[in-house]
Design a protein around this motif. Structure first.
Motif, PDB file in Angstrom:
ATOM      1  N   ARG A 210      54.807  45.162  79.765  1.00  0.00           N
ATOM      2  CA  ARG A 210      55.770  46.138  79.493  1.00  0.00           C
ATOM      3  C   ARG A 210      56.894  45.976  78.783  1.00  0.00           C
ATOM      4  O   ARG A 210      57.984  45.314  78.973  1.00  0.00           O
ATOM      5  N   PRO A 211      56.742  45.979  77.359  1.00  0.00           N
ATOM      6  CA  PRO A 211      57.841  45.370  76.447  1.00  0.00           C
ATOM      7  C   PRO A 211      58.911  46.382  76.549  1.00  0.00           C
ATOM      8  O   PRO A 211      58.815  47.734  76.866  1.00  0.00           O
ATOM      9  N   ARG A 212      60.053  45.728  76.103  1.00  0.00           N
ATOM     10  CA  ARG A 212      61.435  46.548  76.023  1.00  0.00           C
ATOM     11  C   ARG A 212      61.276  47.370  74.697  1.00  0.00           C
ATOM     12  O   ARG A 212      60.997  46.921  73.576  1.00  0.00           O
ATOM     13  N   ILE A 213      61.435  48.682  75.132  1.00  0.00           N
ATOM     14  CA  ILE A 213      61.299  49.688  73.838  1.00  0.00           C
ATOM     15  C   ILE A 213      62.452  50.198  73.481  1.00  0.00           C
ATOM     16  O   ILE A 213      63.227  50.578  74.090  1.00  0.00           O
ATOM     17  N   ALA A 214      62.893  50.099  72.105  1.00  0.00           N
ATOM     18  CA  ALA A 214      63.967  50.630  71.312  1.00  0.00           C
ATOM     19  C   ALA A 214      63.369  51.295  70.154  1.00  0.00           C
ATOM     20  O   ALA A 214      62.701  51.027  69.527  1.00  0.00           O
ATOM     21  N   ARG A 215      64.219  52.339  69.443  1.00  0.00           N
ATOM     22  CA  ARG A 215      64.010  52.878  68.328  1.00  0.00           C
ATOM     23  C   ARG A 215      64.156  51.973  67.226  1.00  0.00           C
ATOM     24  O   ARG A 215      65.305  51.355  66.901  1.00  0.00           O
ATOM     25  N   VAL A 216      63.167  51.833  66.330  1.00  0.00           N
ATOM     26  CA  VAL A 216      63.176  50.627  65.243  1.00  0.00           C
ATOM     27  C   VAL A 216      62.937  51.387  63.875  1.00  0.00           C
ATOM     28  O   VAL A 216      62.110  52.473  63.656  1.00  0.00           O
ATOM     29  N   LEU A 217      63.889  51.059  63.258  1.00  0.00           N
ATOM     30  CA  LEU A 217      64.181  51.778  61.986  1.00  0.00           C
ATOM     31  C   LEU A 217      64.223  50.410  60.806  1.00  0.00           C
ATOM     32  O   LEU A 217      65.231  49.716  60.466  1.00  0.00           O
ATOM     33  N   PRO A 218      63.134  50.269  59.855  1.00  0.00           N
ATOM     34  CA  PRO A 218      63.225  49.219  58.898  1.00  0.00           C
ATOM     35  C   PRO A 218      64.291  49.443  57.800  1.00  0.00           C
ATOM     36  O   PRO A 218      64.447  50.643  57.293  1.00  0.00           O
ATOM     37  N   GLU A 219      65.157  48.514  57.442  1.00  0.00           N
ATOM     38  CA  GLU A 219      66.108  48.760  56.435  1.00  0.00           C
ATOM     39  C   GLU A 219      65.540  47.988  55.196  1.00  0.00           C
ATOM     40  O   GLU A 219      64.950  47.055  55.029  1.00  0.00           O
ATOM     41  N   LEU A 220      65.902  48.836  53.994  1.00  0.00           N
ATOM     42  CA  LEU A 220      65.533  48.177  52.672  1.00  0.00           C
ATOM     43  C   LEU A 220      66.737  47.389  52.179  1.00  0.00           C
ATOM     44  O   LEU A 220      67.804  47.752  52.118  1.00  0.00           O
ATOM     45  N   VAL A 221      66.296  46.268  51.924  1.00  0.00           N
ATOM     46  CA  VAL A 221      67.265  45.129  51.600  1.00  0.00           C
ATOM     47  C   VAL A 221      66.664  44.431  50.375  1.00  0.00           C
ATOM     48  O   VAL A 221      65.440  43.950  50.144  1.00  0.00           O
ATOM     49  N   ARG A 222      67.700  44.110  49.547  1.00  0.00           N
ATOM     50  CA  ARG A 222      67.274  43.256  48.458  1.00  0.00           C
ATOM     51  C   ARG A 222      68.024  41.724  48.350  1.00  0.00           C
ATOM     52  O   ARG A 222      69.033  41.761  48.685  1.00  0.00           O
ATOM     53  N   ARG A 223      66.951  40.661  48.475  1.00  0.00           N
ATOM     54  CA  ARG A 223      67.609  39.656  48.460  1.00  0.00           C
ATOM     55  C   ARG A 223      68.155  38.973  47.445  1.00  0.00           C
ATOM     56  O   ARG A 223      68.261  39.616  46.310  1.00  0.00           O
ATOM     57  N   ASP A 224      68.849  37.859  47.361  1.00  0.00           N
ATOM     58  CA  ASP A 224      69.629  37.169  46.072  1.00  0.00           C
ATOM     59  C   ASP A 224      68.627  36.929  45.163  1.00  0.00           C
ATOM     60  O   ASP A 224      69.221  37.164  43.983  1.00  0.00           O
ATOM     61  N   ASP A 225      67.303  36.851  45.398  1.00  0.00           N
ATOM     62  CA  ASP A 225      66.754  36.325  44.142  1.00  0.00           C
ATOM     63  C   ASP A 225      66.081  37.869  43.465  1.00  0.00           C
ATOM     64  O   ASP A 225      65.238  37.746  42.712  1.00  0.00           O
ATOM     65  N   GLY A 226      66.542  38.989  44.154  1.00  0.00           N
ATOM     66  CA  GLY A 226      66.026  40.132  43.454  1.00  0.00           C
ATOM     67  C   GLY A 226      64.891  40.901  44.336  1.00  0.00           C
ATOM     68  O   GLY A 226      64.679  42.098  43.870  1.00  0.00           O
ATOM     69  N   THR A 227      64.104  40.151  45.307  1.00  0.00           N
ATOM     70  CA  THR A 227      63.068  40.705  45.994  1.00  0.00           C
ATOM     71  C   THR A 227      63.468  41.667  47.006  1.00  0.00           C
ATOM     72  O   THR A 227      64.480  41.622  47.731  1.00  0.00           O
ATOM     73  N   LEU A 228      62.859  42.936  46.931  1.00  0.00           N
ATOM     74  CA  LEU A 228      62.984  43.929  47.993  1.00  0.00           C
ATOM     75  C   LEU A 228      62.088  43.787  49.143  1.00  0.00           C
ATOM     76  O   LEU A 228      61.029  43.566  49.107  1.00  0.00           O
ATOM     77  N   VAL A 229      62.681  44.017  50.201  1.00  0.00           N
ATOM     78  CA  VAL A 229      62.060  43.870  51.625  1.00  0.00           C
ATOM     79  C   VAL A 229      62.522  44.692  52.439  1.00  0.00           C
ATOM     80  O   VAL A 229      63.518  45.214  52.376  1.00  0.00           O
ATOM     81  N   LEU A 230      61.675  45.041  53.464  1.00  0.00           N
ATOM     82  CA  LEU A 230      61.581  45.804  54.641  1.00  0.00           C
ATOM     83  C   LEU A 230      62.326  45.036  55.482  1.00  0.00           C
ATOM     84  O   LEU A 230      61.379  44.324  56.315  1.00  0.00           O
ATOM     85  N   ARG A 231      63.510  45.134  55.978  1.00  0.00           N
ATOM     86  CA  ARG A 231      64.048  43.876  57.212  1.00  0.00           C
ATOM     87  C   ARG A 231      64.135  44.837  58.671  1.00  0.00           C
ATOM     88  O   ARG A 231      64.678  45.894  58.514  1.00  0.00           O
ATOM     89  N   THR A 232      63.401  44.262  59.435  1.00  0.00           N
ATOM     90  CA  THR A 232      63.442  44.956  60.665  1.00  0.00           C
ATOM     91  C   THR A 232      64.114  44.157  61.939  1.00  0.00           C
ATOM     92  O   THR A 232      63.359  42.973  61.965  1.00  0.00           O
ATOM     93  N   ALA A 233      64.913  44.724  62.422  1.00  0.00           N
ATOM     94  CA  ALA A 233      65.262  43.744  63.975  1.00  0.00           C
ATOM     95  C   ALA A 233      64.405  44.447  65.080  1.00  0.00           C
ATOM     96  O   ALA A 233      64.588  45.923  65.281  1.00  0.00           O
ATOM     97  N   LEU A 234      63.958  43.863  65.823  1.00  0.00           N
ATOM     98  CA  LEU A 234      62.778  44.155  66.597  1.00  0.00           C
ATOM     99  C   LEU A 234      63.482  44.073  68.228  1.00  0.00           C
ATOM    100  O   LEU A 234      64.533  43.441  68.307  1.00  0.00           O
ATOM    101  N   PRO A 235      63.263  44.765  69.009  1.00  0.00           N
ATOM    102  CA  PRO A 235      63.967  45.114  70.591  1.00  0.00           C
ATOM    103  C   PRO A 235      63.711  43.568  70.856  1.00  0.00           C
ATOM    104  O   PRO A 235      62.810  42.809  70.821  1.00  0.00           O
TER     105      PRO A 235
END
Length: 235
Positions: A210-235
């Motif tokens: 029974r995992p803890r469920i919360a609404r998750v919205l990945p955030e588009l982030v550009r790292r210092d090296d210019g790489t784009l990632v989808l960063r997600t904070a999980l519950p």
């Protein structure tokens, strides 16, 4: 500490192009959301739990050639599910919503699984797993509940939809390894769900979780090296 995962956008050229265009647009706005539900059908295999997946055809407007779980958008008729349907109250409690709010997602989940794999589930078969929202830069966005269910005895999952061109049962570790090698394309919710499944020795243990469920919205982030990632904070 809240776990954080990152998904490199560069793995998918189309995704990277849409992300860059959205960031470059000074008048950008979040795309509209459509409600949806998807289901992890699980069973025990010789080497641990397996899950049924499908690969979407290349012509799909959303997530083409991507490995997914059966599922799809909530239709108007799905809102007609009786809130007193057996099993709905328990599912709603796990989701953290009222039975009335859970009803259309449960109805969509049952309907879509049968339409796409021929497997007939009941609402009582469903277990809550997660709640994900498509990143803001995508033109097609979904507010999606990820549910899970045991593969019913005496039934067979098969390809019954024109929306996918390949399907089958896989171990989470095997599919994750192929994804890491760049052999298959998957969205972050699928990757995280597979990682969670892979932590269990059998399907029963996963379904009892029974995992803890919360609404998750990945955030588009550009790292210092210019790489784009989808960063997600999980519950």
């Amino acid at each position: 500490m809240t776990p954080v995962v990152e998904h490199p956008v560069s793995r998918d050229p189309g995704l990277a192009e849409r992300a860059e265009a959205w960031l470059a647009d000074p008048d950008r706005v979040d795309g509209p959301l459509r409600t949806a539900a998807t289901v992890m059908l699980v069973r025990d295999g010789a080497d641990g739990p397996e899950v049924y997946v499908q690969r979407r055809v290349p012509s799909m407007a959303f997530a083409p050639s991507t490995v997914v779980f059966p599922g799809g958008g909530v239709d108007p008729a799905d809102h007609g599910l009786d809130p007193t349907t057996p099993g709905l109250a328990a599912l709603a409690e796990a989701m953290g919503v009222t039975p009335g709010a859970a009803a259309p997602f449960a109805a969509a989940a049952v309907r879509e699984v049968e339409e796409e794999s021929g497997v007939r589930l009941t609402v009582a078969d469903l277990r809550g797993r997660a709640h994900w929202v498509t990143p803001a830069f995508e033109p097609r966005r979904y507010d999606t509940w990820i549910l899970a269910a045991a593969m019913p005895a005496g039934q067979e999952a098969r390809e019954t939809s024109t929306e996918s061109d390949r399907s089958g049962w896989v171990r989470a570790a095997d599919l994750l390894a192929r994804h890491a090698a760049g052999e298959v394309r998957m969205l972050p919710p699928t990757v995280v769900s597979l990682q969670q499944l892979g932590a269990f020795e059998d399907a029963a243990g996963f379904l009892a979780d029974r995992p803890r469920i919360a609404r998750v919205l990945p955030e588009l982030v550009r790292r210092d090296d210019g790489t784009l990632v989808l960063r997600t904070a999980l519950p």
